[in-house]
Design an enzyme around this catalytic site. Sequence first.
Site, mmCIF file in Angstrom:
data_model
loop_
_atom_site.group_PDB
_atom_site.id
_atom_site.type_symbol
_atom_site.label_atom_id
_atom_site.label_comp_id
_atom_site.label_asym_id
_atom_site.label_seq_id
_atom_site.Cartn_x
_atom_site.Cartn_y
_atom_site.Cartn_z
ATOM 1 N N ASP A 257 0.900 -1.238 0.032
ATOM 2 C CA ASP A 257 -0.043 -0.045 0.069
ATOM 3 C C ASP A 257 0.884 1.228 -0.115
ATOM 4 O OD1 ASP A 257 -2.442 1.556 0.197
ATOM 5 O OD2 ASP A 257 -2.289 1.527 2.220
ATOM 6 N N SER A 278 -6.253 5.364 0.468
ATOM 7 C CA SER A 278 -6.739 4.081 -0.411
ATOM 8 C C SER A 278 -8.095 3.923 0.048
ATOM 9 C CB SER A 278 -6.020 3.042 0.114
ATOM 10 O OG SER A 278 -4.604 3.368 0.581
ATOM 11 N N GLN A 328 -5.656 -1.340 -6.310
ATOM 12 C CA GLN A 328 -6.208 -0.496 -5.602
ATOM 13 C C GLN A 328 -7.029 0.492 -6.179
ATOM 14 O OE1 GLN A 328 -3.488 2.619 -2.947
ATOM 15 N NE2 GLN A 328 -4.058 0.860 -1.737
HETATM 16 C C1 LIG Z 1 8.910 5.534 -5.697
HETATM 17 C C2 LIG Z 1 8.032 5.389 -4.409
HETATM 18 C C3 LIG Z 1 8.372 6.284 -3.466
HETATM 19 C C4 LIG Z 1 7.160 6.476 -2.545
HETATM 20 C C5 LIG Z 1 7.599 7.435 -1.370
HETATM 21 C C6 LIG Z 1 6.432 7.951 -0.866
HETATM 22 C C7 LIG Z 1 6.661 8.536 0.677
HETATM 23 C C8 LIG Z 1 5.527 8.537 1.583
HETATM 24 C C9 LIG Z 1 4.489 7.890 1.328
HETATM 25 C C10 LIG Z 1 3.470 7.600 2.203
HETATM 26 C C11 LIG Z 1 2.301 7.269 1.752
HETATM 27 C C12 LIG Z 1 1.461 6.407 2.510
HETATM 28 C C13 LIG Z 1 0.013 6.293 2.366
HETATM 29 C C14 LIG Z 1 -0.687 5.377 1.626
HETATM 30 C C15 LIG Z 1 -2.077 5.359 1.551
HETATM 31 C C16 LIG Z 1 -2.934 5.255 2.810
HETATM 32 O O1 LIG Z 1 -2.536 4.374 3.606
HETATM 33 S S1 LIG Z 1 -4.377 5.707 3.195
HETATM 34 C C17 LIG Z 1 -5.105 5.031 4.461
HETATM 35 C C18 LIG Z 1 -5.976 4.116 4.367
HETATM 36 N N1 LIG Z 1 -7.199 4.467 3.905
HETATM 37 C C19 LIG Z 1 -8.107 5.379 4.681
HETATM 38 O O2 LIG Z 1 -7.866 5.751 5.638
HETATM 39 C C20 LIG Z 1 -9.289 5.710 3.970
HETATM 40 C C21 LIG Z 1 -10.553 5.356 4.880
HETATM 41 N N2 LIG Z 1 -11.780 5.902 4.435
HETATM 42 C C22 LIG Z 1 -12.094 7.027 4.586
HETATM 43 O O3 LIG Z 1 -11.753 7.966 5.529
HETATM 44 C C23 LIG Z 1 -13.745 7.556 4.357
HETATM 45 O O4 LIG Z 1 -14.038 6.203 3.667
HETATM 46 C C24 LIG Z 1 -13.737 8.436 3.158
HETATM 47 C C25 LIG Z 1 -13.287 9.841 3.951
HETATM 48 C C26 LIG Z 1 -12.928 8.212 2.235
HETATM 49 C C27 LIG Z 1 -15.178 8.793 2.677
HETATM 50 O O5 LIG Z 1 -15.301 10.038 2.284
HETATM 51 P P1 LIG Z 1 -16.654 10.873 2.473
HETATM 52 O O6 LIG Z 1 -17.778 9.866 2.490
HETATM 53 O O7 LIG Z 1 -16.585 11.992 1.685
HETATM 54 O O8 LIG Z 1 -16.475 11.254 4.147
HETATM 55 P P2 LIG Z 1 -17.026 12.376 5.048
HETATM 56 O O9 LIG Z 1 -16.797 11.928 6.384
HETATM 57 O O10 LIG Z 1 -18.301 12.663 4.343
HETATM 58 O O11 LIG Z 1 -15.917 13.549 4.391
HETATM 59 C C28 LIG Z 1 -14.561 13.257 5.044
HETATM 60 C C29 LIG Z 1 -13.821 14.722 4.607
HETATM 61 O O12 LIG Z 1 -14.084 14.897 3.324
HETATM 62 C C30 LIG Z 1 -14.870 16.043 2.887
HETATM 63 N N3 LIG Z 1 -15.475 15.982 1.478
HETATM 64 C C31 LIG Z 1 -16.480 15.155 1.558
HETATM 65 N N4 LIG Z 1 -16.807 15.148 0.181
HETATM 66 C C32 LIG Z 1 -16.052 16.192 -0.461
HETATM 67 C C33 LIG Z 1 -16.084 16.746 -1.584
HETATM 68 N N5 LIG Z 1 -16.829 16.316 -2.634
HETATM 69 N N6 LIG Z 1 -14.983 17.664 -2.038
HETATM 70 C C34 LIG Z 1 -14.073 18.033 -0.995
HETATM 71 N N7 LIG Z 1 -14.438 17.437 0.217
HETATM 72 C C35 LIG Z 1 -15.263 16.642 0.436
HETATM 73 C C36 LIG Z 1 -15.783 16.492 4.306
HETATM 74 O O13 LIG Z 1 -16.072 17.615 4.343
HETATM 75 C C37 LIG Z 1 -14.812 15.900 5.162
HETATM 76 O O14 LIG Z 1 -13.927 16.850 5.453
HETATM 77 P P3 LIG Z 1 -13.471 17.152 7.083
HETATM 78 O O15 LIG Z 1 -12.675 15.736 7.775
HETATM 79 O O16 LIG Z 1 -14.622 17.559 7.630
HETATM 80 O O17 LIG Z 1 -12.252 18.369 7.100
#
Ligand SMILES: CCCCCC/C=C\CCCCCCCC(=O)SCCNC(=O)CCNC(=O)[C@H](O)C(C)(C)COP(=O)(O)OP(=O)(O)OC[C@H]1O[C@@H](n2cnc3c(N)ncnc32)[C@H](O)[C@@H]1OP(=O)(O)O
Length: 343
Positions: A257, A278, A328
């Site tokens: 991931d 994700s 993903q």
């Molecule tokens: C070459 C390679 C080198 C790489 C080097 C990289 C270096 C570092 C990299 C590190 C990377 C690591 C990261 C890896 C990825 C991850 O691990 S992600 C973690 C796992 N996934 C999650 O945690 C997701 C979990 N799920 C959720 O949180 C929810 O399902 C969801 C938020 C996706 C659901 O969304 P929604 O239905 O919109 O939820 P709400 O509760 O209603 O809203 C949440 C916030 O979003 C705002 N919002 C909603 N809709 C919109 C919109 N249309 N536009 C803009 N914003 C929106 C909403 O207002 C909420 O905001 P606030 O929380 O109130 O601020």
Amino acid sequence: MAGGEVGDSRSTSGLTPNSGHVGVTEPQKSLEDENLKTLASQDTQDLKSVLVTSVLNLEKLDVDLYRGTHHWVPRTQRLFGGQIIGQALVAAAKSVSDNFYAHSLHCYFVRAGDPKVPVLYQVDRTRDGRSFTVRSVKAVQHGQPILICQASFQKLQPSPLEHQFTMPSVPPPEDLLTVEELIRLHLSKPDLAEDAKKGLNKLLANEVPIEIKPVSPAHFYRFTPSEPRRLFWGRARGYIGEGNMKLHCCVAAYVSDFALLGTAMQPYPNYRAQFAASLDHAMWFHSTFCSDEWMLYECESSWAGSSRGLVQGRIWRRDGVLAASCSQEGLLRVKPVPESSKL
Ligand SMILES: CCCCCC/C=C\CCCCCCCC(=O)SCCNC(=O)CCNC(=O)[C@H](O)C(C)(C)COP(=O)(O)OP(=O)(O)OC[C@H]1O[C@@H](n2cnc3c(N)ncnc32)[C@H](O)[C@@H]1OP(=O)(O)O
């Protein structure tokens, strides 16, 4: 017999039917090379992987109920998805017989994980069959699910049908720089914007339990648009050792991931992720492998739209065997990069 521990005696060198070398030939090793390798492996053995000793070492609370803790938390301050998947797979595997091996998992991240409290893993023994065994795992915090995961395990079953893609030809990891070395190199540039410096120093301060060597540093820096495809070598830090295939799968699930979703951002260097996470993650295990040895991660994004990106990944063993595939979809809410903080 149910395997009480995520440990088994299947040697990673005793391969599954799909063990033929494809695409890459193993270089001839001299005695000197072998001696150096032995010394290096003695070094790393001193440093047992933190993924094994802490992150994937779940505490048993009751039958099919486990508690996991965190080691590295990304700067987003939500739990790293790979950690939750890896721990869910550990929990699932604990009630599965020793002669069954994970072949696939399918997960939804339904809520952000809270790094301030541990995660509980509730396992449901969905089905025990002659060839396949299925487990459902719910990861829970504050009484609510943060991840739902289904994992399926299979007994080893040889088949005359065997094929795989050919591993891409890339420089070996020994010729490439780690992410940390690339960051340090970049930090040494005198005209670097203050914002960028701050961000990079924060990244360096992280103790990420995996090592990454991008094949193409240009993709890593994201200065110019590039096709949504990236290749990097990756491995768990520290020593895990052969012989525990269940654990290697859990570690690979953790690692898988880490850099998938960023692939979908590569064509858009003028945008920064405001909210990237994700949404779902699927993984298929094809062959035995050692997750503490360098493996090539090939990631490509076939689509982006509607604030989402879809990415596929292939994980290759060094000898050209396809070890695992993953897929993903992630949420990508972006904003334009301000001129002042361009790297
Ligand atoms: C070459 C390679 C080198 C790489 C080097 C990289 C270096 C570092 C990299 C590190 C990377 C690591 C990261 C890896 C990825 C991850 O691990 S992600 C973690 C796992 N996934 C999650 O945690 C997701 C979990 N799920 C959720 O949180 C929810 O399902 C969801 C938020 C996706 C659901 O969304 P929604 O239905 O919109 O939820 P709400 O509760 O209603 O809203 C949440 C916030 O979003 C705002 N919002 C909603 N809709 C919109 C919109 N249309 N536009 C803009 N914003 C929106 C909403 O207002 C909420 O905001 P606030 O929380 O109130 O601020």
